[in-house]
Scaffold this motif. Structure first.
Motif, PDB file in Angstrom:
ATOM      1  N   ARG A 126      34.469  39.455  37.712  1.00  0.00           N
ATOM      2  CA  ARG A 126      35.576  40.472  37.422  1.00  0.00           C
ATOM      3  C   ARG A 126      36.037  40.664  38.648  1.00  0.00           C
ATOM      4  O   ARG A 126      35.046  40.940  39.775  1.00  0.00           O
ATOM      5  CB  ARG A 126      35.591  41.389  36.299  1.00  0.00           C
ATOM      6  CG  ARG A 126      35.577  40.702  35.125  1.00  0.00           C
ATOM      7  CD  ARG A 126      36.932  40.137  34.724  1.00  0.00           C
ATOM      8  NE  ARG A 126      36.856  39.941  33.112  1.00  0.00           N
ATOM      9  CZ  ARG A 126      36.281  38.672  32.698  1.00  0.00           C
ATOM     10  NH1 ARG A 126      36.757  38.167  34.124  1.00  0.00           N
ATOM     11  NH2 ARG A 126      36.405  38.155  31.548  1.00  0.00           N
ATOM     12  N   HIS A 127      37.258  40.810  38.980  1.00  0.00           N
ATOM     13  CA  HIS A 127      37.886  41.354  40.387  1.00  0.00           C
ATOM     14  C   HIS A 127      38.908  41.547  40.117  1.00  0.00           C
ATOM     15  O   HIS A 127      38.842  43.338  41.367  1.00  0.00           O
ATOM     16  CB  HIS A 127      38.634  40.576  41.675  1.00  0.00           C
ATOM     17  CG  HIS A 127      37.564  38.755  41.430  1.00  0.00           C
ATOM     18  ND1 HIS A 127      37.785  37.634  40.715  1.00  0.00           N
ATOM     19  CD2 HIS A 127      36.799  38.840  42.346  1.00  0.00           C
ATOM     20  CE1 HIS A 127      36.991  36.851  41.481  1.00  0.00           C
ATOM     21  NE2 HIS A 127      36.550  37.409  42.600  1.00  0.00           N
ATOM     22  N   LEU A 128      38.895  42.417  39.416  1.00  0.00           N
ATOM     23  CA  LEU A 128      40.338  43.135  38.133  1.00  0.00           C
ATOM     24  C   LEU A 128      40.724  43.861  37.286  1.00  0.00           C
ATOM     25  O   LEU A 128      39.874  43.250  36.045  1.00  0.00           O
ATOM     26  CB  LEU A 128      41.853  42.466  38.924  1.00  0.00           C
ATOM     27  CG  LEU A 128      42.011  41.540  40.055  1.00  0.00           C
ATOM     28  CD1 LEU A 128      43.106  40.093  39.859  1.00  0.00           C
ATOM     29  CD2 LEU A 128      42.582  42.374  40.808  1.00  0.00           C
ATOM     30  N   PRO A 129      41.065  44.951  36.930  1.00  0.00           N
ATOM     31  CA  PRO A 129      41.537  45.282  35.476  1.00  0.00           C
ATOM     32  C   PRO A 129      41.893  44.951  35.431  1.00  0.00           C
ATOM     33  O   PRO A 129      42.465  43.450  35.718  1.00  0.00           O
ATOM     34  CB  PRO A 129      41.727  46.930  36.061  1.00  0.00           C
ATOM     35  CG  PRO A 129      42.588  46.675  37.447  1.00  0.00           C
ATOM     36  CD  PRO A 129      42.125  46.043  37.777  1.00  0.00           C
ATOM     37  N   SER A 130      41.995  44.974  33.498  1.00  0.00           N
ATOM     38  CA  SER A 130      42.944  44.171  32.490  1.00  0.00           C
ATOM     39  C   SER A 130      44.148  44.084  32.555  1.00  0.00           C
ATOM     40  O   SER A 130      45.204  43.354  32.580  1.00  0.00           O
ATOM     41  CB  SER A 130      42.345  44.555  31.316  1.00  0.00           C
ATOM     42  OG  SER A 130      42.610  44.395  30.432  1.00  0.00           O
TER      43      SER A 130
END
Length: 311
Positions: free
Chosen positions: A181-185
């Motif tokens: 994961r790199h980013l928030p939802s």
């Protein structure tokens, strides 16, 4: 074995870790030969970010290692040799052999070992697998980091690897874990949950890759059962976390950009138009919400290590 050349940086759950899934011996999905000289530095940086997790895994393996000691380690699908050096440091009495199908990446493995004072104990072996498994020689520990899934008949390959282990030796598979994961939802634009949808598209592309391998056998990812089927005794499974929170370094930002560029190139055709537009926006340096400028960018992933012992 060029198709697993970057195996430590390659994962079926979307991150890719520096390597688009390849087949046909070092070619990408469109059969274009991969330029390992240009990809090599990226692979090395990606593996370095995960090095603390790999070092933790190696320390755990030391508790499972043969009582008589580890004298020879095979790092199968070594790529640029980051993990080879980690294993050499973890097992100071061992020769660690980087096994790969890319001469360019093996050259990087040698350079890395020299820079870390390990040149006397780290060697390299150019081999195309699975054809050349029987040429790798005996070992006390075989590490296959995200490389087994590039062999069509995984069960048969494990039987061959088991045959190389000395009595009490350890087979180690790094397969599975959690998607990176790199980013928030919620990105501030588009539909929330982009990375989960990218995972699904990547899983479809990964299944295509597997089905296209020579001698492909459709096996469930039940690694404990596959290891036992190779005549080995499962010795434990653990998962190791790589957690780089925001704000990230320029190197981590560069790697996230490279990942999304591979997404766009490698399976953008599988995405809905709105998701493809989101990916394009993330890659646009003029957009303040792109990966180039975001302050909420992070790097979080988990790698699962499966072990089994030869009786």
């Amino acid at each position: 074995m060029s198709q697993h050349s970057a195996s430590h940086h390659d994962h079926p759950h979307g991150e890719g870790h520096g390597h688009r899934h390849t087949h046909s011996h070092g070619h990408d999905h469109d059969s274009t030969p991969l330029d390992w000289n240009s990809i090599g530095p990226l692979l090395e940086q990606q593996a370095e970010i995960a090095s603390p997790a790999y070092a933790d895994a190696a320390a755990w393996l030391d508790t499972l290692a043969p009582a008589q000691g580890v004298r020879r380690v095979l790092d199968v699908g070594s790529g640029p040799g980051v993990v080879t050096s980690v294993l050499a440091e973890a097992f100071p009495a061992a020769e660690a052999v980087a096994v790969d199908g890319s001469p360019e990446l093996l050259a990087r493995a040698r350079e890395r070992a020299e820079s870390r004072g390990l040149a006397a104990r780290v060697s390299t072996l150019h081999a195309e697998l699975p054809e050349a498994i029987d040429t790798l020689g005996r070992a006390d520990l075989i590490w296959a980091g995200n490389s087994l899934h590039h062999i069509g008949d995984q069960r048969a390959a494990l039987v061959e690897f088991a045959g190389l282990l000395n009595p009490g030796g350890l087979m180690v598979l790094v397969e599975g874990g959690l998607p990176t994961r790199h980013l928030p939802s919620h990105l501030g634009f588009g539909r929330p949950g982009l990375e989960a949808r990218l995972d699904a598209a990547h899983a479809d592309r990964f299944a295509e890759m597997r089905a296209g391998l020579p001698g492909f056998k459709d096996e469930p990812d039940d690694w404990r059962t596959l290891l036992a089927g190779a005549g080995l005794t499962p010795a434990g499974t653990r998962t190791f976390l790589t957690d780089v929170p925001a704000p990230v370094s320029p190197v981590v930002r560069k790697l996230a950009l490279a990942h999304y560029e591979r997404v766009r190139e490698g399976f953008g055709d599988l995405l809905e138009a709105d998701d493809l537009a989101m990916v394009d926006r993330l890659l646009d340096p003029s957009d303040e919400l792109s990966l180039h400028h975001r302050t909420d960018l992070f790097h979080l992933t988990a790698r699962t290590v499966h072990t089994a012992r030869k009786g």
